[in-house]
Design an enzyme around this catalytic site. Structure first.
Site, PDB file in Angstrom:
ATOM      1  N   LYS A  92      -6.477   3.356   7.384  1.00 30.37           N
ATOM      2  CA  LYS A  92      -6.766   4.772   8.131  1.00 30.37           C
ATOM      3  C   LYS A  92      -5.920   5.144   7.788  1.00 30.37           C
ATOM      4  O   LYS A  92      -5.645   6.426   8.465  1.00 30.37           O
ATOM      5  CB  LYS A  92      -6.101   3.845   9.719  1.00 30.37           C
ATOM      6  CG  LYS A  92      -7.041   2.778   9.905  1.00 30.37           C
ATOM      7  CD  LYS A  92      -8.864   2.384   9.630  1.00 30.37           C
ATOM      8  CE  LYS A  92      -9.458   1.187  10.263  1.00 30.37           C
ATOM      9  NZ  LYS A  92      -9.043   0.204   8.903  1.00 30.37           N
ATOM     10  N   GLU A 125     -11.050  -5.335  13.299  1.00 30.46           N
ATOM     11  CA  GLU A 125     -11.177  -5.775  12.231  1.00 30.46           C
ATOM     12  C   GLU A 125     -12.154  -7.356  12.175  1.00 30.46           C
ATOM     13  O   GLU A 125     -10.396  -7.544  12.915  1.00 30.46           O
ATOM     14  CB  GLU A 125     -11.022  -5.406  10.952  1.00 30.46           C
ATOM     15  CG  GLU A 125     -10.801  -3.726  11.118  1.00 30.46           C
ATOM     16  CD  GLU A 125     -10.405  -3.319   9.017  1.00 30.46           C
ATOM     17  OE1 GLU A 125     -10.433  -4.009   8.728  1.00 30.46           O
ATOM     18  OE2 GLU A 125     -11.006  -2.264   8.750  1.00 30.46           O
ATOM     19  N   CYS A 132      -5.237  -2.486  -1.575  1.00 31.23           N
ATOM     20  CA  CYS A 132      -6.071  -4.007  -1.729  1.00 31.23           C
ATOM     21  C   CYS A 132      -7.616  -2.835  -3.141  1.00 31.23           C
ATOM     22  O   CYS A 132      -7.482  -2.505  -2.987  1.00 31.23           O
ATOM     23  CB  CYS A 132      -7.093  -3.769  -0.289  1.00 31.23           C
ATOM     24  SG  CYS A 132      -6.215  -4.565   0.464  1.00 31.23           S
ATOM     25  N   CYS A 138       1.042  -0.927  -0.150  1.00 30.66           N
ATOM     26  CA  CYS A 138      -0.455   0.676   0.033  1.00 30.66           C
ATOM     27  C   CYS A 138       0.838   1.410  -0.512  1.00 30.66           C
ATOM     28  O   CYS A 138       0.677   2.260  -0.708  1.00 30.66           O
ATOM     29  CB  CYS A 138      -0.525   0.155   0.919  1.00 30.66           C
ATOM     30  SG  CYS A 138      -1.508  -1.715   1.617  1.00 30.66           S
ATOM     31  N   CYS A 152      -2.562   3.168   2.861  1.00 35.88           N
ATOM     32  CA  CYS A 152      -3.731   1.919   3.567  1.00 35.88           C
ATOM     33  C   CYS A 152      -4.919   3.125   4.328  1.00 35.88           C
ATOM     34  O   CYS A 152      -4.634   3.778   4.623  1.00 35.88           O
ATOM     35  CB  CYS A 152      -2.710   1.124   4.025  1.00 35.88           C
ATOM     36  SG  CYS A 152      -3.676  -0.316   5.294  1.00 35.88           S
ATOM     37  N   SER A 210     -13.454  -5.027   8.049  1.00 30.86           N
ATOM     38  CA  SER A 210     -13.048  -4.772   6.517  1.00 30.86           C
ATOM     39  C   SER A 210     -13.280  -4.397   5.994  1.00 30.86           C
ATOM     40  O   SER A 210     -15.091  -5.291   5.711  1.00 30.86           O
ATOM     41  CB  SER A 210     -12.163  -5.801   6.417  1.00 30.86           C
ATOM     42  OG  SER A 210     -11.221  -5.885   5.451  1.00 30.86           O
TER      43      SER A 210
END
Length: 574
Positions: A131, A451, A201, A56, A129, A477
């Site tokens: 957060k 998560e 992702c 990420c 990523c 998630s």
């Protein structure tokens, strides 16, 4: 741009660069190779979440260099610095996930402290990523200096024996493997090919959801959030952002001019329309909080309820972020929503123009099926639904994108940690029709509001995605699918109803009417509450302990300070 348009007498950096008394400060800048002219130009903090923790973030350093070139081209002086990230995919399924949500606020705090400490005039923030995206945008709103957000871009899809795959497939493969539906060799092969490049992702999980938010809310340049991380085109977006930040300084356009209640409503709309992550219902209230705006889970849920779901994106659909970008990007999604009256077109953006002005030249692409017209949606209401009832007086959230059955009722099976539930799932120690309850995983009780992707993906891989429900005061998630309800509030650690449940209590979830109730009377709840005792968690010192002392409820974004409403001093005006 002519440097003479900048009046240093009104910029924060005057405190470190101007006048005889700042000679010692200037000495430090000469030591770093700056010229006299560079020292007396506006200072732009270029904050990057670069690290080697995960794909990420791995491309962010390269992109930051492009930002700095753009700043220099427009007669500014860029000062690069890094902050932390915790990467959810690697933190997932173990105690490391307790660090994830905490990192959002640490990112915001560390960026704030760096900008304050060095009196920078503006901020360009790069994040990759989950957060780190809201954390960076929270810092922008808190500081209220001219700011532009840059997403590092998504990963390219993998290829497993001719089929496109994402990290979601790997997590679900663990469940398939546990029931003998996938061999060791097949799992080994899948894990080696699922993530073929740098980037976050690839599906509409939390990172891409918040990237979509960054454009919709007006803090990112149009199209910039969609280009995958490996594309060289990203460098052009970055250098353009570096130039554009200088224009924002000259015009004094600030984040709180951009992040208004209408902009927050726009952001919630694109989350719902894209089938985005339930985590947006946590991060949007937190962003609002930084601006002193009241915008909680129920406000988000109301917008979700009236928004059509139109993006056929994974995990509920067929496509990934790369596919969306190549057919028209986030502006294509926003254009059809704007044309049908679902967006506020007059909201200001970092282009210096409104949403409607940015969208004026965007044409509908009829030769694609990633985004449906808002007049012909996949479903009439959004891909995410807010819930409320006697089990969740402060609300809960569920992602329904791709689901067909929106109602569920069954007996509770209670677990006091994710580990307990994951062990039961791994051993298939559950019964079809049950509602698995994971509690004491909320913001304060976890601490950190973990998560639960490892557990939900394992269930899905075992073929149980529509045969059970799962509820938690923790989070899910963006890759989670199935009947999974998170953010149940009040959380168990503060005596919420989820902490008073007993095995066998019948829970009824209705994602059509937006309700979540348990067949327990108010009188019985009071009896149980009188016998309830709070539980001690394992974190009695350090950063996670500190977080637990200050964090508020999920309904309000799990925030850790009083926010813009209580502010008597704004950094941008020092």
């Amino acid at each position: 741009m002519d440097a003479k348009v900048f009046d240093k007498s009104r910029l924060p950096s005057r405190h470190v660069t101007e006048g005889p008394q700042r000679a010692p400060h200037r000495s430090y800048y000469y030591a770093m190779g700056l010229t006299r002219a560079q020292i007396h130009r506006p200072f732009v903090g270029v904050a990057s979440c670069w690290n080697e923790a995960a794909p990420c973030n791995i491309s962010l350093m390269r992109q930051a260099q492009a930002v700095k070139k753009g700043v220099a081209a427009a007669n500014g002086t860029a000062r690069e610095f890094c902050t932390i990230t915790v990467t959810d995919g690697i933190a997932m399924g173990h105690q490391g996930m307790k660090s994830s949500l905490v990192s959002r606020d640490v990112i915001a705090d560390s960026v704030e402290l760096t900008i304050r400490g060095h009196s920078y005039d503006a901020l360009v923030g790069l994040a990759g990523c989950d957060k780190s995206l809201p954390g960076m945008m929270m810092a922008m709103c808190r500081l209220n200096v001219p700011s532009i957000f840059i997403y590092g871009g998504s990963i390219l899809p993998g290829n497993f024996r001719g089929q496109p795959v994402t990290i979601q497939d790997v997590f679900e493969a663990v469940g398939r493997h546990s029931v003998g539906d996938m061999s060791d060799d097949d799992l080994d092969e899948l894990e080696e090919v699922a993530c073929p490049s740098a980037g976050a992702c690839g599906a509409q999980f939390t990172a891409n959801t918040m990237a979509t938010v960054s454009e919709a809310i007006g803090l990112a340049l149009p199209y910039s959030a969609g280009a995958p991380a490996p594309y060289e085109l990203r460098d052009r977006f970055c250098s353009t952002a570096g130039e554009q930040i200088m224009d924002l300084i000259a015009r004094n356009i600030r984040p709180r001019d951009i992040v208004t209640i209408e902009a927050l409503e726009n952001a919630a709309t694109v989350v719902a329309a894209s089938g985005g992550s339930t985590n947006a219902a946590l991060h949007l209230p937190a962003l609002a909080h930084e601006c002193g705006i009241k915008f909680d889970l129920f406000d988000v849920a109301e917008i979700f309820k009236r928004t059509p779901y139109i993006a056929d994106l994974k995990p509920g659909g067929r496509y990934v972020a790369k596919d969306l970008f190549e057919v028209g990007g986030i502006p294509l999604l926003m254009k059809t929503l704007l044309d049908e009256g679902f967006l506020h077109g007059d909201c200001m953006t970092v282009t210096g123009r409104s949403i409607a002005e940015n969208m004026a030249s965007v044409k509908w692409n009829p030769d694609q099926d990633v985004i449906f017209p808002a007049t012909k949606p996949i479903t009439r209401t959004g891909g995410v639904v807010g819930l409320r009832g006697n089990l969740a007086p402060e609300g809960a959230i569920v992602k329904v994108a791709g689901m067909t059955n929106l109602k569920f009722s069954g007996p509770a099976r209670c677990f006091d940690s994710e580990e307990e539930c994951f062990e039961a799932v791994t051993n298939r120690n559950y019964t079809e029709g049950e509602v698995l309850v994971i509690r004491y995983e909320g913001p304060r009780g976890g601490p950190g509001m973990r998560e639960m992707l490892a557990t939900t993906a394992a269930l899905y891989g075992q073929g149980m995605g529509d045969k059970l429900a799962l509820i938690t005061d923790g989070r899910f998630s963006g890759a989670t699918r199935g009947f999974c309800i998170g953010h149940v509030g009040p959380e168990a650690a503060v005596g919420g109803p989820i902490g008073l449940l007993r095995d066998g209590d019948v829970i009824t979830i209705d994602a059509v009417d937006g309700t979540i109730d348990v067949d327990v009377s108010d009188e019985e709840f009071e009896t149980r509450r009188s016998a309830w005792k709070s539980r001690e968690h394992d974190y009695q010192s350090g950063a996670i302990w500190k977080y637990a002392q200050t964090v508020g409820p999920a309904r309000d974004g799990a925030v850790t300070h009083p926010g813009g409403e209580a502010e008597v001093h704004c950094y941008a005006d020092i």
